[in-house]
Design an enzyme around this catalytic site. Structure first.
Site, short mmCIF file in Angstrom:
data_model
loop_
_atom_site.label_atom_id
_atom_site.label_comp_id
_atom_site.label_asym_id
_atom_site.label_seq_id
_atom_site.Cartn_x
_atom_site.Cartn_y
_atom_site.Cartn_z
N LYS A 118 6.46 100.03 117.44
CA LYS A 118 7.75 99.64 117.07
C LYS A 118 8.36 99.29 118.29
O LYS A 118 8.88 99.68 119.06
CB LYS A 118 8.74 101.14 116.37
CG LYS A 118 9.70 100.55 115.65
CD LYS A 118 10.72 102.24 114.98
CE LYS A 118 11.38 101.52 114.17
NZ LYS A 118 12.50 102.48 113.38
N SER A 199 13.65 102.74 108.71
CA SER A 199 13.12 100.69 109.41
C SER A 199 11.67 101.44 110.24
O SER A 199 11.73 99.78 110.36
CB SER A 199 14.29 101.19 110.60
OG SER A 199 14.50 102.54 111.90
N SER A 223 13.01 107.29 108.97
CA SER A 223 12.68 106.41 109.31
C SER A 223 10.96 106.38 109.60
O SER A 223 10.66 105.66 109.66
CB SER A 223 13.63 105.82 110.38
OG SER A 223 14.75 105.42 109.58
#
Length: 538
Positions: A118, A199, A223
């Site tokens: 990420k 997210s 997330s």
């Protein structure tokens, strides 16, 4: 080879093997069928490791195959848009690791395995680390995040960064998950007009679509588990303190953690082995070395036998109604595998920390962002959260075309971490999520774990109204800092649904055993078909 030695060798290869630049450029146009025996789209860590060990393939070939798949499906074709940046040195690193293998040195199960991480996790290489924010474009950290260093030491090839909900979805009260001002919108590979959730949207979509063997996400509240459920993969949020946060752009130190997002429970266990451990720079990880285990040893097909599991009924129905029927069938699988199920009307303490959770996150966000920028981006003109807010206002047309930055504004209004408001809110959160929450439910009912639908099926992406995500089961484990794993349970009209297993602190081994037993009995996951819209019969 040490990390420094690897960098020296990569630098040498860059200087002396100019042809490799062309090799990297060609990789994206090379079809995965160029090596008929190599199909990486749904390959596991073990499968690829065995193929490399036998000499049937190499890390370089595997990296090329993923790069080709990313070009064909992420940047073209259905345009999933899950990868925000590729690592230009990926093939060089793979070459070094292939040479090590040829010389008889294999670092472990992750040796030569491609990973996507990420874009809020610092890498000290040619890639940027931006949390999807235009404010941090150009930021190249001066050193790796602790977990990145561990991945490199384990022999992983970090092939790129994944898109995310900007600032890990802590910017607006009306955000659209999977969108960032730097990366644009990530789409759900199962149904393209549906949201990838956030997210860690890019990591979830990339893992589901087969753009890397495994991916890494981060979670403050939902997330990891929400995008994993929405994209039909396994997501594992470990106990707070098992995995270091050093070098990860933060929201809240009291809840943040990184974790695996993978196609299988076995791959999640392998990845957890690689990233868990004590980091002297993250005090929360003081117990990690003593607590961590070889999680692959707990992958037991009989892992549900004799287990007593609480079914949190308040998570069924309502906005989770579509998921409930799928998870009811999953409960039948748990029973068939020898688990005893106990219905719980609701989780104790639920509803007692909704407001105070947000307060704590806002207090910690302001402090955490400034600390990260000072340590990992000292040359950036952005020094504080106030600088982020000002940048966003100055670049409103590019940064805020769809939603604003209310959460940043609210966070800046908060006081210091020694304020009574903050300390009282944090104490409330821990009390009602831990001893008066998960711990109480497990102890009073003599349970090994809790289960519930991970969340509702994915919703239509809507930039006007923002997310409509339905109910989820992430909050209690997130606020408590306890482990949580979601596993594919089935589909509603072609949209994935996950089942969640939550346990007490440091119960990773037990959760892996139960999740693996369920996964092997249910076989509910399937690769995405990149449908344009929902299939009412699917």
């Amino acid at each position: 080879m040490s990390r420094s030695g690897l960098l020296v060798l990569v630098t040498f290869l860059t200087a002396t093997a100019g042809a490799l630049t062309g090799e990297f450029a060609m990789a994206a146009s090379t079809s995965t069928t160029s090596n008929a025996a190599l199909n990486v789209s749904d390959a596991s860590v073990a499968t690829l490791q065995a193929a490399m060990q036998s000499g049937k393939t190499s890390s370089q070939a595997i990296v090329r195959a993923y790069l080709a798949r990313i070009k064909a499906l992420d940047k073209n074709g259905p345009r999933i848009n899950s990868v925000i940046e590729l690592n230009p040195d990926a093939l060089l690193i793979a070459r070094v690791l292939d040479a090590e293998r040829k010389a008889g040195k294999v670092r472990g199960p992750m040796h030569g395995i491609p990973v996507l991480i990420k874009d809020n996790i610092a890498t000290s290489d040619k890639m940027q680390t931006t949390a999807g924010s235009l404010a941090l474009v150009g930021s190249r950290p001066n050193r790796d995040a602790f977990i990145v260093a561990k991945l490199r030491d384990a022999g992983a090839v970090i092939i790129g960064k994944t898109n995310l909900s900007e600032w890990a979805n802590f910017r607006s009260t009306r955000s659209t998950s999977g969108w960032s001002s730097r990366g644009g919108l990530t789409r759900n590979p199962h149904v393209l007009d549906r949201n990838a959730s956030g997210s860690s949207s890019g990591s979830g979509a990339a893992a589901a679509a087969g753009f890397a063997t495994v991916t890494i996400g981060t979670e403050t509240d939902g997330s990891i588990v929400s995008p994993s459920s929405a994209n039909g993969i396994v997501g594992f949020k470990p106990t707070l303190g098992l995995v270091s946060r050093s070098g990860i752009i933060p929201i809240a130190a009291s809840q943040d953690t990184a974790g695996p997002m993978t196609r299988t429970v076995a791959d999640a266990a392998v990845l957890m082995n690689a990233i868990a451990g004590t980091d002297p720079k993250d005090g929360a990880t003081a117990e990690a070395n003593a607590r961590m285990r070889d999680y692959t040893k707990f992958l037991d097909r009989d892992g549900l036998k004799g287990k007593r599991i609480g079914v949190v009924r308040s998570q069924f129905g309502g906005r989770n109604d579509l998921a409930s029927s799928v998870v009811e069938k999953a409960l039948d699988v748990l029973r068939a595998q020898g688990a005893e199920l106990v219905d719980l009307a609701q989780l104790p303490g639920a509803g007692r920390y909704g407001t105070t959770e947000l307060e704590v996150l806002q207090f910690e966000f302001k402090v955490g962002v400034a600390s990260y920028l000072a340590e990992y981006a000292p040359d950036s003109p952005i020094k504080t959260l106030a600088d982020v807010m000002a940048f966003n206002e100055e670049n409103r047309d590019k940064v805020m075309p769809y939603f604003q930055q209310e959460l940043i504004v609210q966070s800046l209004a908060k006081g210091a971490l020694d304020s009574k408001e903050y300390r009282d809110a944090l104490a409330n959160n821990l009390k009602f999520s831990r001893e008066e929450g998960i711990d109480k439910a497990l102890k009073d009912n003599k349970l090994d774990a809790l289960v519930a639908p991970s969340g509702s099926p994915s919703w239509l992406t809507d930039f006007i109204r923002g997310d409509y995500s339905g109910g989820g089961f992430s909050q209690a484990a997130a606020v408590a800092g306890y482990p949580h794993i979601t596993v594919p349970a089935g589909f509603v009209a072609g949209l994935p649904v996950g089942i969640s297993f939550v346990g007490e602190a440091w119960s990773e081994s037990a959760l892996f055993a139960m999740a693996y037993a369920y996964e092997q009995a249910s076989k509910a996951r399937r690769m995405p078909k990149f449908a344009k819209t929902v299939n009412q019969k699917g």
